[in-house]
Design an enzyme around this catalytic site. Structure first.
Site, PDB file in Angstrom:
ATOM      1  CB  SER A 188      -0.840  -0.179   1.118  1.00 45.36           C
ATOM      2  OG  SER A 188       0.127   0.200   2.859  1.00 45.36           O
ATOM      3  CG  HIS A 216      -4.828  -1.468   0.011  1.00 46.21           C
ATOM      4  ND1 HIS A 216      -4.837  -0.322  -0.135  1.00 46.21           N
ATOM      5  CD2 HIS A 216      -3.542  -1.652   1.200  1.00 46.21           C
ATOM      6  CE1 HIS A 216      -4.691   0.284   0.900  1.00 46.21           C
ATOM      7  NE2 HIS A 216      -3.723  -0.374   1.651  1.00 46.21           N
ATOM      8  CE  LYS A 247      -7.223   0.268   2.446  1.00 48.68           C
ATOM      9  NZ  LYS A 247      -7.161  -0.232   4.158  1.00 48.68           N
TER      10      LYS A 247
END
Length: 399
Positions: A188, A216, A247
């Site tokens: 990330s 992610h 997310k």
């Protein structure tokens, strides 16, 4: 109050930013809708911005189906769980979401944590123990490092995405305990993907447990959205998956997918799980609805996200902007010093572009950067404007 040198240094930096009028953190969002928002200043004025600081990658959080599911969950169960999951905070919604997550990733069982960070901390602090060795990519998320430290196991960092270095560490010997290899699926703070095919081969060769944090990458990546491990064809060789609903799954909270015995161990002994309340019903309801949407529209949304992410990366490169190893929907722009990154971030916000700055200790000293989160909802016009503004801000804010 007396603080450590590291804390004092951070406070000195904050004081400097405030004196210079370039404090870049904690923008106050007064209203948000898809890729736009209104930011409120200290004097109460509001400014419209295009948002590239979001992790709502598949653009699900504003859907009526998701919002209505959250409201319905509150009407059924109230606003909170009001107890730990072990003694009354575990509803039928929580149970349904665990089953949904396990089925989605093709694993025998799943467990919900209050946050993605707690999922990593609780899992690693429980699975590893003194005498074990945890081999960790040195750019892994800080929650992974914290979990290893709390476990008491030996931590053996290997060079970023270097399966050969991992092999060398394992070949030299790691002691009598078990060996655990842990990596992020999508890094990330760096924007690149783990070399999971090679890393999985090495882990298997040395009979090491493989843990992948898909925070992610779950949702956006893989043929069915099951993350980087699926994209690289090694999902069946991953022993433990950790991730977050905050997310791509339109809510908040963390999860772990693994074999039934591992999940049972976490459910009954992980301190980060047992001593925390369960997720609020609204969060669980929203995530359940997000999975339902993805069952019908996941492929289309992933294709759209892949397009917008590729378009932004290409536009930034064309504008002469370095995007390091960015390979997906997390696009990283190296800036350099902390102060320059703060100035660039503030300049972009004033010009109507909200991006995320990353500072040490999240990144190495001298490696401060911008992180642009691309979503499936961004338009070509927004992508073009973002690339233009970033290139101009970098040119106008020298070191």
């Amino acid at each position: 109050m007396d603080f450590s040198p590291a804390v004092n240094s951070a406070l000195d930096t904050v004081d400097t930013w405030r004196r210079q009028g370039c404090y870049p953190l904690f923008p106050v969002v007064a209203e948000a809708c898809d890729t736009t928002a209104r930011i409120r200043s200290a004097d109460g004025d509001e400014q419209p911005v295009t948002v590239f600081a979001s992790a709502d990658y598949l653009a699900l959080s504003r859907l009526d189906q998701v919002r209505h599911a959250a409201i319905e969950a509150v009407e059924r169960f109230g606003t909170g769980a009001y107890g730990t999951q072990a003694v009354g905070g575990f509803t039928t919604l929580h149970q349904q979401l665990e089953t949904t997550v396990a089925d989605y990733f093709g694993k025998p069982a799943a467990l919900l944590f209050p946050t993605g960070m707690q999922a990593n901390v609780g899992t690693l602090a429980t699975l590893a123990r003194p005498g074990d060795t945890v081999l960790t990519d040195h750019l892994n998320h800080g929650s992974i490092t914290l979990g290893i430290q709390l476990s008491g196991a030996r931590m053996a960092p290997f060079r970023h995405n270097d399966a050969q270095h991992l092999h060398e560490l394992l070949r030299r010997g790691t002691g009598p305990g078990k060996r655990i290899v842990v990596v992020d699926g999508l890094f990330s703070a760096d924007g690149d993907l783990a070399a999971l095919a090679e890393i999985a081969d090495v882990a298997k060769a040395y009979d090491a447990v493989l843990v992948v944090d898909e925070a992610h990458s779950a949702g956006p990546l893989g043929p069915r959205g099951r993350g980087a491990a699926e994209q690289f064809g090694v999902l069946d060789r991953v022993d433990v998956i950790t991730g977050t609903f905050s997310k791509a799954f339109a809510s908040t909270g963390g999860f772990v997918c693994a074999g039934a015995r591992v999940v049972d161990a976490l459910r009954h002994t992980a301190v980060a799980y047992l001593l925390s309340l369960g997720l609020p019903p609204a969060a669980v309801g929203a995530s359940l609805a997000a999975f339902q949407v993805l069952e019908k529209e996941g492929s289309r949304r992933r294709e759209r996200l892949a397009h917008t992410a590729r378009s932004l990366r290409e536009r930034l490169r064309t504008a002469g902007v370095d995007i390091a190893g960015s390979a997906a929907h997390v696009v990283v722009v190296p800036v350099g010093s902390v102060d320059r990154t703060a100035r660039v971030t503030r300049r972009l916000r004033e010009q109507g572009l909200l991006v995320g700055p990353l500072f040490p200790p999240a990144v190495p000293i001298g490696g401060a950067r911008l992180r642009l989160g691309v979503t499936a909802a961004h338009t070509e016009e927004e992508l073009e404007r973002a690339a233009l503004l970033v290139s101009q801000a970098l040119a106008e804010e020298p070191e």
